[in-house]
Write a protein that holds these residues in place. Structure first.
Motif, PDB file in Angstrom:
ATOM      1  N   ALA B 223      24.297  10.801  21.391  1.00 48.17           N
ATOM      2  CA  ALA B 223      23.289  11.020  20.340  1.00 48.17           C
ATOM      3  C   ALA B 223      23.939  11.015  18.964  1.00 48.17           C
ATOM      4  O   ALA B 223      23.423  10.401  18.030  1.00 48.17           O
ATOM      5  CB  ALA B 223      22.571  12.346  20.591  1.00 48.17           C
ATOM      6  N   LEU B 224      25.082  11.681  18.864  1.00 46.35           N
ATOM      7  CA  LEU B 224      25.759  11.759  17.565  1.00 46.35           C
ATOM      8  C   LEU B 224      26.285  10.398  17.138  1.00 46.35           C
ATOM      9  O   LEU B 224      26.146  10.002  15.977  1.00 46.35           O
ATOM     10  CB  LEU B 224      26.940  12.743  17.648  1.00 46.35           C
ATOM     11  CG  LEU B 224      26.603  14.217  17.487  1.00 46.35           C
ATOM     12  CD1 LEU B 224      27.853  15.054  17.670  1.00 46.35           C
ATOM     13  CD2 LEU B 224      26.004  14.489  16.115  1.00 46.35           C
ATOM     14  N   LYS B 225      26.861   9.698  18.088  1.00 44.12           N
ATOM     15  CA  LYS B 225      27.412   8.382  17.759  1.00 44.12           C
ATOM     16  C   LYS B 225      26.316   7.449  17.282  1.00 44.12           C
ATOM     17  O   LYS B 225      26.501   6.683  16.330  1.00 44.12           O
ATOM     18  CB  LYS B 225      28.131   7.796  18.975  1.00 44.12           C
ATOM     19  CG  LYS B 225      29.527   8.407  19.135  1.00 44.12           C
ATOM     20  CD  LYS B 225      30.373   7.636  20.112  1.00 44.12           C
ATOM     21  CE  LYS B 225      31.814   8.106  20.016  1.00 44.12           C
ATOM     22  NZ  LYS B 225      32.556   7.815  21.252  1.00 44.12           N
ATOM     23  N   LYS B 226      25.171   7.534  17.959  1.00 39.82           N
ATOM     24  CA  LYS B 226      24.037   6.697  17.591  1.00 39.82           C
ATOM     25  C   LYS B 226      23.569   7.042  16.182  1.00 39.82           C
ATOM     26  O   LYS B 226      23.305   6.167  15.359  1.00 39.82           O
ATOM     27  CB  LYS B 226      22.905   6.923  18.594  1.00 39.82           C
ATOM     28  CG  LYS B 226      22.161   5.653  18.967  1.00 39.82           C
ATOM     29  CD  LYS B 226      21.278   5.911  20.173  1.00 39.82           C
ATOM     30  CE  LYS B 226      19.819   5.944  19.758  1.00 39.82           C
ATOM     31  NZ  LYS B 226      18.953   6.416  20.852  1.00 39.82           N
ATOM     32  N   ALA B 227      23.489   8.343  15.926  1.00 42.61           N
ATOM     33  CA  ALA B 227      22.952   8.779  14.638  1.00 42.61           C
ATOM     34  C   ALA B 227      23.899   8.436  13.491  1.00 42.61           C
ATOM     35  O   ALA B 227      23.448   8.161  12.373  1.00 42.61           O
ATOM     36  CB  ALA B 227      22.704  10.279  14.663  1.00 42.61           C
ATOM     37  N   THR B 228      25.204   8.463  13.765  1.00 42.82           N
ATOM     38  CA  THR B 228      26.164   8.271  12.670  1.00 42.82           C
ATOM     39  C   THR B 228      26.760   6.870  12.658  1.00 42.82           C
ATOM     40  O   THR B 228      27.691   6.594  11.910  1.00 42.82           O
ATOM     41  CB  THR B 228      27.319   9.280  12.792  1.00 42.82           C
ATOM     42  OG1 THR B 228      27.981   9.042  14.043  1.00 42.82           O
ATOM     43  CG2 THR B 228      26.842  10.702  12.727  1.00 42.82           C
ATOM     44  N   ALA B 229      26.216   5.989  13.454  1.00 42.38           N
ATOM     45  CA  ALA B 229      26.817   4.663  13.614  1.00 42.38           C
ATOM     46  C   ALA B 229      26.941   3.931  12.288  1.00 42.38           C
ATOM     47  O   ALA B 229      27.921   3.234  12.033  1.00 42.38           O
ATOM     48  CB  ALA B 229      25.990   3.838  14.596  1.00 42.38           C
ATOM     49  N   ASP B 230      25.939   4.091  11.424  1.00 41.00           N
ATOM     50  CA  ASP B 230      25.944   3.309  10.191  1.00 41.00           C
ATOM     51  C   ASP B 230      26.584   4.057   9.017  1.00 41.00           C
ATOM     52  O   ASP B 230      26.496   3.608   7.883  1.00 41.00           O
ATOM     53  CB  ASP B 230      24.521   2.889   9.842  1.00 41.00           C
ATOM     54  CG  ASP B 230      23.580   4.077   9.799  1.00 41.00           C
ATOM     55  OD1 ASP B 230      23.967   5.140  10.338  1.00 41.00           O
ATOM     56  OD2 ASP B 230      22.479   3.963   9.249  1.00 41.00           O
ATOM     57  N   ILE B 231      27.189   5.177   9.278  1.00 40.67           N
ATOM     58  CA  ILE B 231      27.839   5.899   8.182  1.00 40.67           C
ATOM     59  C   ILE B 231      29.352   5.823   8.403  1.00 40.67           C
ATOM     60  O   ILE B 231      29.873   6.296   9.417  1.00 40.67           O
ATOM     61  CB  ILE B 231      27.360   7.355   8.112  1.00 40.67           C
ATOM     62  CG1 ILE B 231      25.841   7.379   7.970  1.00 40.67           C
ATOM     63  CG2 ILE B 231      28.021   8.078   6.933  1.00 40.67           C
ATOM     64  CD1 ILE B 231      25.209   8.696   8.273  1.00 40.67           C
ATOM     65  N   ASP B 232      30.027   5.249   7.434  1.00 33.13           N
ATOM     66  CA  ASP B 232      31.447   4.949   7.620  1.00 33.13           C
ATOM     67  C   ASP B 232      32.337   6.185   7.644  1.00 33.13           C
ATOM     68  O   ASP B 232      33.255   6.268   8.451  1.00 33.13           O
ATOM     69  CB  ASP B 232      31.942   4.025   6.498  1.00 33.13           C
ATOM     70  CG  ASP B 232      31.588   2.586   6.811  1.00 33.13           C
ATOM     71  OD1 ASP B 232      31.263   2.336   7.988  1.00 33.13           O
ATOM     72  OD2 ASP B 232      31.618   1.754   5.895  1.00 33.13           O
ATOM     73  N   HIS B 233      32.086   7.091   6.741  1.00 34.75           N
ATOM     74  CA  HIS B 233      33.047   8.182   6.620  1.00 34.75           C
ATOM     75  C   HIS B 233      32.756   9.355   7.559  1.00 34.75           C
ATOM     76  O   HIS B 233      33.332  10.415   7.433  1.00 34.75           O
ATOM     77  CB  HIS B 233      33.169   8.654   5.162  1.00 34.75           C
ATOM     78  CG  HIS B 233      31.952   9.344   4.649  1.00 34.75           C
ATOM     79  ND1 HIS B 233      30.735   8.739   4.607  1.00 34.75           N
ATOM     80  CD2 HIS B 233      31.788  10.578   4.145  1.00 34.75           C
ATOM     81  CE1 HIS B 233      29.853   9.589   4.092  1.00 34.75           C
ATOM     82  NE2 HIS B 233      30.468  10.717   3.813  1.00 34.75           N
ATOM     83  N   ILE B 234      31.859   9.159   8.491  1.00 38.63           N
ATOM     84  CA  ILE B 234      31.652  10.201   9.514  1.00 38.63           C
ATOM     85  C   ILE B 234      32.290   9.728  10.820  1.00 38.63           C
ATOM     86  O   ILE B 234      32.013   8.638  11.303  1.00 38.63           O
ATOM     87  CB  ILE B 234      30.148  10.490   9.732  1.00 38.63           C
ATOM     88  CG1 ILE B 234      29.528  11.062   8.456  1.00 38.63           C
ATOM     89  CG2 ILE B 234      29.975  11.474  10.882  1.00 38.63           C
ATOM     90  CD1 ILE B 234      28.064  11.430   8.585  1.00 38.63           C
ATOM     91  N   GLN B 235      33.174  10.527  11.346  1.00 35.24           N
ATOM     92  CA  GLN B 235      33.841  10.211  12.609  1.00 35.24           C
ATOM     93  C   GLN B 235      33.409  11.220  13.658  1.00 35.24           C
ATOM     94  O   GLN B 235      33.482  12.408  13.433  1.00 35.24           O
ATOM     95  CB  GLN B 235      35.366  10.321  12.451  1.00 35.24           C
ATOM     96  CG  GLN B 235      35.955   9.504  11.336  1.00 35.24           C
ATOM     97  CD  GLN B 235      35.958   8.016  11.665  1.00 35.24           C
ATOM     98  OE1 GLN B 235      35.970   7.630  12.839  1.00 35.24           O
ATOM     99  NE2 GLN B 235      35.922   7.191  10.641  1.00 35.24           N
ATOM    100  N   VAL B 236      32.937  10.703  14.773  1.00 32.59           N
ATOM    101  CA  VAL B 236      32.663  11.599  15.891  1.00 32.59           C
ATOM    102  C   VAL B 236      33.957  11.687  16.707  1.00 32.59           C
ATOM    103  O   VAL B 236      34.429  10.698  17.246  1.00 32.59           O
ATOM    104  CB  VAL B 236      31.501  11.089  16.747  1.00 32.59           C
ATOM    105  CG1 VAL B 236      31.276  12.016  17.935  1.00 32.59           C
ATOM    106  CG2 VAL B 236      30.233  10.981  15.911  1.00 32.59           C
ATOM    107  N   CYS B 237      34.568  12.854  16.725  1.00 35.65           N
ATOM    108  CA  CYS B 237      35.859  13.026  17.390  1.00 35.65           C
ATOM    109  C   CYS B 237      35.649  13.695  18.734  1.00 35.65           C
ATOM    110  O   CYS B 237      35.300  14.881  18.792  1.00 35.65           O
ATOM    111  CB  CYS B 237      36.797  13.879  16.543  1.00 35.65           C
ATOM    112  SG  CYS B 237      36.863  13.348  14.834  1.00 35.65           S
ATOM    113  N   VAL B 238      35.840  12.926  19.787  1.00 36.04           N
ATOM    114  CA  VAL B 238      35.658  13.475  21.131  1.00 36.04           C
ATOM    115  C   VAL B 238      37.000  14.032  21.588  1.00 36.04           C
ATOM    116  O   VAL B 238      37.948  13.289  21.834  1.00 36.04           O
ATOM    117  CB  VAL B 238      35.146  12.384  22.095  1.00 36.04           C
ATOM    118  CG1 VAL B 238      34.894  12.985  23.468  1.00 36.04           C
ATOM    119  CG2 VAL B 238      33.884  11.749  21.549  1.00 36.04           C
ATOM    120  N   ILE B 239      37.066  15.337  21.652  1.00 40.66           N
ATOM    121  CA  ILE B 239      38.342  15.987  21.951  1.00 40.66           C
ATOM    122  C   ILE B 239      38.361  16.473  23.390  1.00 40.66           C
ATOM    123  O   ILE B 239      37.308  16.703  23.983  1.00 40.66           O
ATOM    124  CB  ILE B 239      38.602  17.160  20.974  1.00 40.66           C
ATOM    125  CG1 ILE B 239      37.446  18.163  21.027  1.00 40.66           C
ATOM    126  CG2 ILE B 239      38.786  16.636  19.549  1.00 40.66           C
ATOM    127  CD1 ILE B 239      37.724  19.446  20.271  1.00 40.66           C
TER     128      ILE B 239
END
Lengths: 354, 797
Positions: B223-239
């Motif tokens: 869900a997060l990746k989908k939502a932030t896909a078009d924003i460059d400076h947001i990284q979803v970090c899967v830890i």
């Protein structure tokens, strides 16, 4: 209707000290089995004697100290100490050696210092050293492997020797130890040491019957058994890899340097690893958490120091094996090692010694 | 060196030390949708639900409030308002148990919902970009938003930092077992969360935004990746999943490799962290003008029939939520607010949900052992296995801390950085000896804090005491200075010699005399102290002498009445003059005394009392003497003392008694001697002992002063009586003495008389005033008899 109030964390991985001790005892089984296979019933009898004495001694002291007897008596620590002592003793040592040793280990070394968790020395090794110094004759009458004995020794013979000093046929320990060819046999380490003092080279010593094809008849297998048990403990995360690793590495490096410098008077690295009590010490004695160092760095130093001491005593000292002495010396150094190997706390500057 | 972002994009993260993998148990709730909020019968809203101060209440009992209406107002950044979660009536404002490990009570607003759930007027703002930053911050503050991950730090303080921000980290790690509140919130409301992130982005303008999420939340990650896909400076970090990766310091280390220095806020490193739920609340507040009145709470645990996530109104009692989820364990209840690692047990189920409550755990006994089972409380001795140190994310030495905590060795605890412990519970989780390590640390921390408070208190008290000591010292010096000045001024004024000064002098003297008289009387009446006994004795002695004198005087009177009358008049006049003179002397004496330090005040006060009394007595004596002296022959100048007296007397009256007899003269001498001895004992103001004449004159001055004194009255009366008795005797004596009186007889008589006097003295010394008087009377009688006998003997001779 009552609500329970408890402090966090509420969850617990349910491990117990007694379970840990039991695991260590189980891990010693392969080594003990090898010992039985090559040297007969002697050590099993000593283990049994030591365990009984330890439980009696522990019970007595715990009742005197008004402690919870049921939980502490069977936390396994006293039994483990007794097992380790029984493994270390010469197979044909008289019965009272075990009783005295086990009693000393529990009452003096462990309980007088405050019981489990408070003893600065490894109880089994402290007792062993005490016996070795106090009763040198009995403590050096090592029994050669069964295959080299002139006579066949059964359970009853061993029992008789331990409790009376003679087999039912009337043979003494000395007579049992005598080779068919008429000379008294010793442990491989003993043999090498004696031969070097006699001017023989190590290569010549390796021809001795007690040493056999590799590093000593039976001894190599016993050490292999304890190594197996140690790996099992590592796998079970019952012990930390650090101490055995640094100990064996240190011993390897020391013996390697010695071998390079003087191959004639120095035994090989593998000989050091697979004779004597090396593997027992590496995985069962040095890993005793109570008397060892606590941090990772501290354990590495602790193990390395033990390896160095073992090598030095074996090579230059008066005793053929050195695990017990090395362990006691390292036990003394452990608090100091801990003091200087405190980890840097998160968010605190690097290199700040606390 | 690769940048942090490059590393993150490769999925290569740093590691924090230690950490554990407790059973996650998130499956219980992570697949069920969030249940909508139910309105309970009563809402308990603590006025303080965050770190900081409580706002000021602006409602009172009985008020009707609408949903979202402010119940308290905040004036400082660290205080946050609270809001009505639904419409209803304020039924009480009282102290109630709050959700805190201490179980303490604090002021709570009790709201009884009306069930209508009527909203207050709201102003929807579809585009926050139109708002100024200050306006957004105001909206966030007014919505009462505090960190919803656990600590509850006021959000507007965090997002209004002036530091240059490199990384905005959104914490979605949710590392505690069981809890899925953030997971579900992301799954269902990722657009709103993204709006919240954008608002914070707008406020802080960070270089990068990192969303830290553990790899066990696959749906949320998607869900997060989908939502932030078009924003460059947001990284979803899967830890990687590891407890406690959701800790602020730990997550910062995982994502950026930086360590937050001890005792410093992450913003100093250019890092700000926000919880996802907080982001959701920010979006709700700024866009929908909805204050923080509800949140997602995971209600989980195997003791529940339907563990699930629920939207819970702030203030909902925990019991309402657990019953909603099918909690029917009637006995041995164990409720935990928060996760199993860091949550705290609740004392009862009427504890409300607050802004930072993310989980209610109702475990079965198999999951988490309770003291009601036999397996609980298995703490044994530490065997120094060091597993605790291996898992500690703060790289502390838990076992050493534990020993120091048990020994209460506070300096050692500080040395071991006890206060860097984040109380994650990893050490206690792995401990094979089952030692409740975190509990020991909490106790030790509390003790150290307490000790610090006490130290501060003690330090303050010390400062206060020192200041007081200094002040007292200063005041003492000032007082002494003032007194000195005042005394000098007075002295100067009195020496000025003006009429004003004189009148002042007399007024002062009068007052002093009155005080003295009073004191003297008191001391005589009390008659307990040495000085009073002494003075009484002296009194008695003096009386005795006076009587003797009076006797003589009467004799003289008898002989030459007319002459003595004249002499009396003269003596009175003289006495008056002297009195004036002496008053001046007393004044100067008093001034002197005033100049003396206060410590010697009592002794200097005692002296005038004695002097005064003596003066009175002496006055009586002198009176009699003066009478007698006038009758004394001038020719009798052999005696030097008498000579002095005579000189003054002669000067005064010029009258010469020719019909003198020897006897009165002897009496006079005797009196003079007596008086001399008397004077030797006291130190009069004049100090002239040898000059009896002057001494007697000095004494005469006090005659007008003690006129009202009982003592003097007594004395007078007695003297009168004695005089009357003596008169008769004297008549007889006079006749006899006229014929043959010689030196021998007079000597004998004087000896006897002095003996008598000493007798009276002894008596007076040992007994009280009254007795002394009696003795005096006896002595008087004796003296008379003796006089008579001596007369006889002299006659016979």
């Amino acid at each position: 209707m009552a609500f329970w109030i408890a402090s966090s964390p509420h969850n617990h991985q349910q491990s117990e000290t007694s379970a840990l001790m039991r695991l260590v005892i189980y891990a010693a089984i392969p080594g003990i089995f090898a010992q039985w296979y090559f040297f007969g019933w002697g050590n099993l009898i000593h283990i049994l004697l030591a365990v009984i004495t330890a439980i009696v001694a522990e019970f007595t002291v715990l009742s005197l100290r008004n402690k919870k007897i049921t939980t502490q008596l069977f936390d396994g620590s006293a039994i483990l100490t007794a097992v380790l002592l029984g493994i270390s003793l010469p197979a044909l040592a008289p019965w009272w050696i075990t009783i005295i040793g086990s009693f000393f280990a529990i009452v003096v070394v462990k309980q007088l210092y405050g019981g489990l968790g408070h003893n600065p020395f490894n109880p089994a090794m402290a007792a062993y050293v005490m016996l070795l110094i106090s009763f040198p004759l009995q403590m050096t009458q090592w029994q050669p492997p069964l295959s080299l004995l002139a006579m066949d020794i059964q359970l009853t013979d061993t029992l008789a020797v331990i409790f009376t000093g003679y087999t039912p046929q009337g043979y003494s320990v000395e007579q049992i130890r005598t080779h068919i060819d008429g000379f008294t046999m010793a442990t491989p380490l003993d043999t090498v040491k004696t031969n070097i003092t006699l001017g023989l080279t190590v290569v010549e010593s390796m021809q001795a019957p007690t040493i056999g094809k590799h590093f000593g008849v039976g001894w190599e297998w016993i050490n292999a058994g304890f190594l197996l048990g140690g790996i099992f403990l590592l796998f079970k995360k019952a012990i930390q890899w650090t101490t055995p690793f640094s100990f064996l590495l240190s011993l390897f490096i020391c013996s390697f340097i010695g071998f390079i410098i003087s191959p004639d008077s120095s035994t090989s690295t593998m000989f050091h690893w697979f004779t004597g009590a090396t593997m027992l010490g590496a995985f069962f004695i040095l890993t005793d958490p109570v008397s060892g160092a606590t941090s990772v760095k501290g354990r590495l130093i602790f193990g390395a120091l033990a390896g160095l001491l073992v090598y030095l005593i074996r090579k230059f000292g008066g005793y053929p094996d050195a695990i017990a002495f090395a362990v006691l010396l390292c036990n003394m150094a452990a608090p100091l090692i801990d003091q200087y190997t405190r980890p840097r706390t998160y968010g605190h500057k690097l290199g700040v010694k606390k | 060196m690769e940048s942090v972002i490059e590393r993150i994009q490769r999925g290569n993260f740093w590691q924090f030390h230690g950490g554990i993998h407790p059973p996650e148990q998130k499956f219980l709730t992570c697949t069920k949708p969030i249940a909508s909020a139910q309105i309970p019968e009563q809402l308990i809203i603590p006025i303080r639900q965050h770190i900081g101060q409580a706002g000021d209440l602006i409602v009172k009992v009985g008020d009707k409030v609408l949903k979202g209406q402010e119940l308290s107002a905040s004036d400082t950044p660290m205080s946050l308002p609270i809001h009505a979660p639904t419409s209803g009536t304020i039924t009480a404002i009282k102290s109630m148990a709050i959700p805190h490990p201490s179980g303490l009570s604090e002021t709570c607003v009790i709201l009884t919902p009306d069930g209508e759930d009527t909203w207050k007027q709201r102003h929807i703002c579809p585009d926050f970009q139109l708002l100024s930053k200050a306006k957004i911050l105001e909206k966030i503050a007014n919505a009462g938003i505090s960190g919803m991950g656990g600590a509850g730090f006021p959000t507007q303080v965090k997002v209004s930092t002036l530091a240059k921000i490199d990384y905005l980290i959104i914490n979605a790690a949710e590392c505690e077992p069981y809890i899925t509140a953030d997971d579900l919130l992301i799954q269902e409301h990722s657009p709103t969360i993204l709006d919240g992130i954008k608002i914070v982005d707008h406020l802080l303008n960070p270089k990068n935004i990192l969303i830290g999420i553990e790899d066990n939340k696959t749906k949320a990650i998607d869900a997060l990746k989908k939502a932030t896909a078009d924003i460059d400076h947001i990284q979803v970090c899967v830890i990687p999943t590891k407890y406690p990766s959701g800790g602020e310091k730990q997550l910062i280390q995982i994502l950026t490799g930086q360590e937050v220095p001890s005792g410093v806020l992450p913003s100093s490193l250019g890092i700000v962290m926000q919880n996802v739920a907080t982001c959701f609340a920010i979006a709700d507040a700024v866009i929908n003008d909805t204050p923080l009145i509800k949140r997602v709470v995971t209600v989980s645990g195997q003791a529940l029939e339907k563990p699930q996530n629920v939207w819970a109104l702030i203030g909902t009692p925990v019991g309402f939520l657990t019953s909603q989820c099918g909690y029917n364990n009637s006995k041995n209840r164990h409720l935990i607010m928060g996760g199993p690692m860091m949550g705290f047990s609740l004392p009862h189920d009427q504890i409300p949900v607050i802004k930072s409550t993310n989980c209610i755990l109702a475990p079965s006994e198999i999951e988490i052992a309770s003291p009601f089972s036999s397996t609980s409380s298995k703490e044994v001795e530490c065997i120094r296995c060091g597993q605790c140190a291996d898992v500690c994310p703060a790289q502390l030495l838990p076992q050493e801390l534990q020993w120091s905590a048990k020994a209460k060795d506070q300096p050692q605890l500080s040395k071991l950085n006890l206060f860097d412990c984040i109380e994650c519970g990893a050490c206690a989780y792995v401990c094979p000896s089952q030692i409740p390590l975190v509990h020991y640390y909490r106790v030790a921390k509390a003790e150290i804090r307490q000790q610090k408070l006490l130290d501060i208190k003690a330090e303050k008290a010390k400062v206060r005491f020192e200041a007081r000591k200094q002040r007292l010292e200063r005041e003492k010096i000032a007082r002494a200075e003032k007194h000195k000045k005042a005394a000098e001024a007075r002295k100067a004024r009195m020496n000025a010699g003006t009429t004003a000064a004189k009148s002042e002098k007399s007024a002062v003297a009068d007052a002093l005399a009155r005080v003295k008289a009073k004191k003297a009387q008191a001391s005589i009446n009390a008659n307990t102290t040495d000085s009073s006994t002494e003075s009484t004795a002296e009194n008695a002695m003096a009386k005795n002498t006076a009587e003797n004198t009076a006797e003589a005087v009467t004799q003289v009177d008898q002989i030459d009445e007319s002459k003595s009358q004249v002499a009396n008049a003269i003596a009175r006049a003289k006495a008056k003059k002297l009195a004036q003179k002496n008053q001046a002397q007393i004044d100067s004496l008093d001034t002197l005394q005033d100049n003396e330090s206060t410590s010697s005040l009592t002794s200097s006060q005692a002296a005038p009392v004695v002097i005064d009394k003596k003066a009175k007595i002496a006055a009586a004596i002198a009176k009699a003497k003066a009478k007698k002296r006038q009758a004394e022959p001038v020719s009798n100048s052999a005696n030097t003392q008498a000579d002095h007296i005579q000189a003054s007397v002669i000067e005064a009256n010029n009258v010469e008694a020719t019909t003198e007899i020897l006897k009165p003269e002897v009496h006079a001498k005797e009196t003079a001697i007596d008086e001399k001895a008397h004077q030797a004992k006291d130190i009069t103001s004049s100090g002239k002992i040898n000059n009896s004449a002057e001494a007697s004159e000095n004494k005469q001055q006090s005659k007008p002063q003690p006129a009202s004194q009982n003592d003097t009255l007594n004395l007078d009366r007695k003297a009168k009586i004695a005089a009357a008795v003596a008169k008769a005797k004297a008549k007889k004596l006079a006749e006899k003495s006229q014929q043959g009186s010689d030196a021998t007889s007079s000597t004998i008589e004087s000896n006897q008389a002095s003996e008598l006097t000493s007798q009276a003295n002894i008596a007076a010394n040992t007994v009280a005033n009254k007795k002394a008087r009696v003795a005096a009377a006896i002595a008087k009688a004796k003296a008379k008899k003796l006089a008579a006998s001596s007369d006889k003997s002299s006659t016979s001779e």
